[in-house]
Design a protein around this motif. Structure first.
Motif: not given
Length: 259
Positions: A37-39, A42-44, A82, A126
């Motif tokens: 998924d992503q944060t 948009s960090t995977p 966030h 991550t």
């Protein structure tokens, strides 16, 4: 059974009923989860969880499923914020959340938490860090660019064939965590049904010939090969070469980052 194909990561996760459970007419008591998924920025994030219900617990399989559901929900909540930072404290919070869910369910059903006893193994990764957590047996193998290593030695209990469970009163104290300062290139998690095939038990190191074919296939897999990969993994986990060495439920999760 889950297979997830996403940009940058290929994963395959599967629990299989053990031959002893099949003979006794008991269900599979393993459960697993794998998702990229992503944060919020948009960090995977790759998350993997494996749980194995205790055979001595009346609701061990239900406990394993509850543990996986709540661990996945815990990660989803973290991803919605966030600020997303991996730490030992995150592992503790995850275990506490899982325990609270199981304890509530036990109360609802008029049972004890021990009736839902299960192990819990997890990996959250991550591009910049990887957190591993473990209570019980089974294992997580990672490759961060220097080859395969076993993150945590499988736990054994006071007596033979015993281990620790996330429902134990001292689970938070028993919990083992490991924090790496980089993302995984490859990872695998498995329940204790595959432990003797996946590990060199004397040295507590990964048995590389076991893992290499899986990673090779994932490296070359295309998005439309989901059915083929799943069928191949089912055939392997149900094969005589596996069932001759273990009659327990078998869960295997493998993930590989694409170039």
């Amino acid at each position: 059974t889950r297979y997830i194909s996403v940009t940058g990561v290929q994963t395959c996760a599967l629990p299989i009923l053990g031959t002893s459970h099949l003979a006794n007419g008991t269900p599979c008591e393993d459960s697993c989860w794998a998702l990229c998924d992503q944060t919020a920025i948009s960090t995977p994030v790759l998350s993997i969880f494996v749980a194995d219900g205790a055979g001595s617990a009346s609701n061990g399989g239900e406990g394993a499923e509850l543990a996986i559901q709540d661990a996945a929900a815990f990660v989803a909540t973290k991803l919605s914020r966030h600020e997303f930072c991996l730490s030992d404290a995150v592992a503790v919070d995850c275990v506490v959340a899982v325990r609270e869910r199981i304890y509530r369910q036990a109360e609802v059903q008029g049972l004890t938490a021990r009736d839902f006893a299960c192990t819990l193994l997890g990996l959250i990764s991550t591009p910049h860090a990887t957190l591993v957590l473990q209570i019980g047996d089974g294992g997580i193998v990672v490759d961060l660019g220097q080859g395969l290593e076993l993150a945590v030695v499988p736990m054994v209990g006071e007596y033979a064939n015993m281990t620790h469970f996330v429902t134990d009163g001292d689970a938070v104290e028993v919990l083992v965590t490991k924090l790496y300062q980089s993302g995984v290139e490859r990872a695998a998690a498995f329940s204790d049904g595959l432990q003797r095939l996946a590990l060199n038990m004397a040295s507590s190191t990964p048995h590389e010939p076991f893992f290499t074919p899986f990673f090779r296939v994932l490296d070359a897999a295309e998005d439309d090969q989901e059915d083929e990969l799943q069928a191949a993994l089912v055939r392997f986990l149900n094969s005589p070469q596996v069932n001759d060495r273990t009659d327990d439920d078998k869960t295997l999760v493998v993930a590989a980052r694409r170039a």
